[in-house]
Write an enzyme that holds these catalytic residues in place. Structure first.
Site, PDB file in Angstrom:
ATOM      1  N   SER A 201      57.369  42.840  16.015  1.00 55.31           N
ATOM      2  CA  SER A 201      57.762  41.562  16.596  1.00 55.31           C
ATOM      3  C   SER A 201      57.643  41.650  18.114  1.00 55.31           C
ATOM      4  O   SER A 201      56.988  42.557  18.631  1.00 55.31           O
ATOM      5  CB  SER A 201      59.184  41.204  16.161  1.00 55.31           C
ATOM      6  OG  SER A 201      59.475  39.869  16.478  1.00 55.31           O
ATOM      7  N   ASN A 202      58.261  40.750  18.838  1.00 51.13           N
ATOM      8  CA  ASN A 202      58.212  40.794  20.301  1.00 51.13           C
ATOM      9  C   ASN A 202      59.528  40.275  20.866  1.00 51.13           C
ATOM     10  O   ASN A 202      60.415  39.883  20.121  1.00 51.13           O
ATOM     11  CB  ASN A 202      57.010  40.000  20.813  1.00 51.13           C
ATOM     12  CG  ASN A 202      57.072  38.562  20.342  1.00 51.13           C
ATOM     13  OD1 ASN A 202      57.961  37.821  20.704  1.00 51.13           O
ATOM     14  ND2 ASN A 202      56.134  38.185  19.471  1.00 51.13           N
ATOM     15  N   ARG A 203      59.635  40.249  22.187  1.00 46.43           N
ATOM     16  CA  ARG A 203      60.931  39.966  22.809  1.00 46.43           C
ATOM     17  C   ARG A 203      61.214  38.481  23.040  1.00 46.43           C
ATOM     18  O   ARG A 203      62.169  38.130  23.721  1.00 46.43           O
ATOM     19  CB  ARG A 203      61.026  40.725  24.127  1.00 46.43           C
ATOM     20  CG  ARG A 203      61.122  42.239  23.891  1.00 46.43           C
ATOM     21  CD  ARG A 203      61.130  42.983  25.189  1.00 46.43           C
ATOM     22  NE  ARG A 203      62.059  42.412  26.137  1.00 46.43           N
ATOM     23  CZ  ARG A 203      61.977  42.554  27.453  1.00 46.43           C
ATOM     24  NH1 ARG A 203      61.016  43.267  27.960  1.00 46.43           N
ATOM     25  NH2 ARG A 203      62.867  41.998  28.243  1.00 46.43           N
ATOM     26  N   SER A 204      60.413  37.611  22.485  1.00 48.96           N
ATOM     27  CA  SER A 204      60.659  36.181  22.700  1.00 48.96           C
ATOM     28  C   SER A 204      62.033  35.777  22.150  1.00 48.96           C
ATOM     29  O   SER A 204      62.382  36.119  21.021  1.00 48.96           O
ATOM     30  CB  SER A 204      59.575  35.368  21.995  1.00 48.96           C
ATOM     31  OG  SER A 204      59.950  34.014  21.953  1.00 48.96           O
ATOM     32  N   ALA A 268      55.737  32.910  20.559  1.00 52.96           N
ATOM     33  CA  ALA A 268      55.029  34.150  20.892  1.00 52.96           C
ATOM     34  C   ALA A 268      54.529  34.724  19.573  1.00 52.96           C
ATOM     35  O   ALA A 268      55.266  35.394  18.841  1.00 52.96           O
ATOM     36  CB  ALA A 268      55.970  35.119  21.587  1.00 52.96           C
TER      37      ALA A 268
END
Ligand code: CTP
Length: 394
Positions: A201-204, A268
């Site tokens: 995943s990502n930090r959005s 994102a």
């Protein structure tokens, strides 16, 4: 905004303290009115301290401060929360026997009433008639919720979520320049499974997309929000679809596309996914673990292939270098009407922050540098540009 908040004497009076706190954080100017019975439930001092504001409890005791006519001339909006059956009955019939009812009678701007009371009092036809009367006189009613009531009964009459009241306040004071438009917003990260417990995943945080969705709804648009996993409640009057993987997001977005006038891809989206997701939890057997990643669907690219020319499409570009140059490239290659470029390498803005600083690139103007400001302010600025440029396009 100048908000005149009137608190009347119900057990929910304490819940209006949180409303004052939210309004103060939003930098609204507040003045509080209380009926005498409200002061039996909660002290005026509490409102005064939480709101850093004046509290008026008696129409004849101004001690040099303003009267009900002055207060009602000062305010841009009046909110009665909670409103008892008694106060509702009085204002529906023009009775002006205390600071709250007298101010309500003298106030000419947008007015909100938040009924909160015992279910039998609420459902009594007299109260329902009075509420209907207020509607006819132009009041906005924020309906009470159903559930457990203070006296142990169950039913409709509970004080609603303060966020709902704030939404109505903003909504009443905002020009409906997006009325008639259907807007699709995506927000948050995506999750690509590696095995049953792990994912990429990502930090959005989803904050930017949620502010856009919320402000578009406040400005009158019908909003569909396709959201990855985030920690934000669904904004009021926004239809939220919760998804996890890129595939799920792609299916939902492309399914909705046909009916949308504006699409804003703030999510994102993961560019890669694991080629083969493991059915079982991957065990720590080897020294090295190689995961083969393959490309996901580029949703925005797919949108640009399928879109009609009268649909307005906005992308986002998350960059760590050559911000404007890279964003311009995405703008061209994905045939967008607008792109919002942000520098995600900075710690003081972007992911997880309430602030951002962006460049907005579009066909009809030079790149606009939007200095560091709140995501809500950026959302409104972006929507201003969308409304103008979409209007020019038609
Ligand atoms: N986007 C998308 N589908 C993807 C990847 C990105 O719809 N699989 C969208 C994002 O929502 C955003 C825009 O494309 O509106 C640009 O995303 P970004 O990650 O900045 O760029 P990419 O196109 O993925 O290019 P790169 O990762 O090489 O910078």
């Amino acid at each position: 905004m100048k908000v005149l908040l009137a608190v009347t004497g119900g057990i929910a009076a304490y819940k209006a303290v949180e409303l004052v706190s939210i309004l103060r954080k939003r930098k609204d100017e507040i003045k509080v009115l209380m009926t005498e019975s409200a002061t039996k439930f909660i002290s005026p001092l509490t409102f005064s301290a939480v709101g850093n504001t004046e509290v008026y409890t008696n129409e004849f005791d101004y001690t040099g401060l303003i009267s009900h006519t002055g207060l009602s001339a000062w305010a841009e909006i009046m909110v009665i929360a909670p409103a008892t059956a008694n106060t509702i009955a009085k204002i529906a019939n023009g009775i002006a026997d205390n600071i709250v009812t007298a101010s309500a009678l003298a106030f000419k701007g947008p007015k909100i009433v938040v009924p909160a009371m015992n279910v039998r009092m609420y459902e009594n036809p007299v109260t329902q008639d009075n509420i209907q009367k207020l509607l006819n006189y132009g009041w906005t009613i924020v309906d009470p919720e159903s559930g457990h009531l203070a006296d142990g009964e169950e039913g409709k009459g509970r004080y609603p979520d303060n966020a709902k009241i704030v939404f109505e306040i903003e909504s009443l004071l905002t020009r409906k320049d997006m009325g008639g438009l259907r807007v699709l917003v995506t927000a948050g990260p995506t999750r690509e499974a590696i095995d049953p417990v792990r994912y990429i995943s990502n930090r959005s945080s989803g904050k930017m997309g949620y502010e856009i969705a919320k402000m578009a709804a406040i400005r009158g648009a019908q909003v569909d929000l396709v959201s990855g996993p985030v920690n934000i409640p669904a904004p009021f009057k926004v239809k939220r679809y919760e998804v996890e993987s890129v595939q799920e997001m792609a299916e939902k977005v492309l399914g909705l596309l046909e009916n949308e006038d504006v699409v804003i891809m703030a999510a994102a989206v993961s560019d890669y996914k694991v080629e083969r997701v493991s059915d079982q939890k991957i065990k720590k057997i080897n020294e090295e673990l190689n995961l083969k990643l393959i490309k996901t669907t580029d949703i925005l690219l797919e949108i640009s292939k399928r879109r009609r020319s009268n649909q307005f499409v906005v992308g986002f570009a998350a960059e760590t270098q050559n911000l404007v140059e890279n964003a311009k490239h995405k703008f061209e290659s994905k045939s967008l009407d607008m792109i919002v470029a942000n520098d995600v390498s900075r710690k003081d803005i972007g992911f997880e922050s309430d602030y951002d600083e962006v460049f907005i690139i579009s066909k009809t103007s030079d790149p606009v540098h939007v200095e560091r400001m709140t995501k809500r302010e950026i959302a409104n600025l972006l929507l201003d540009m969308v409304v103008t440029q979409k209007g020019e396009k038609i």
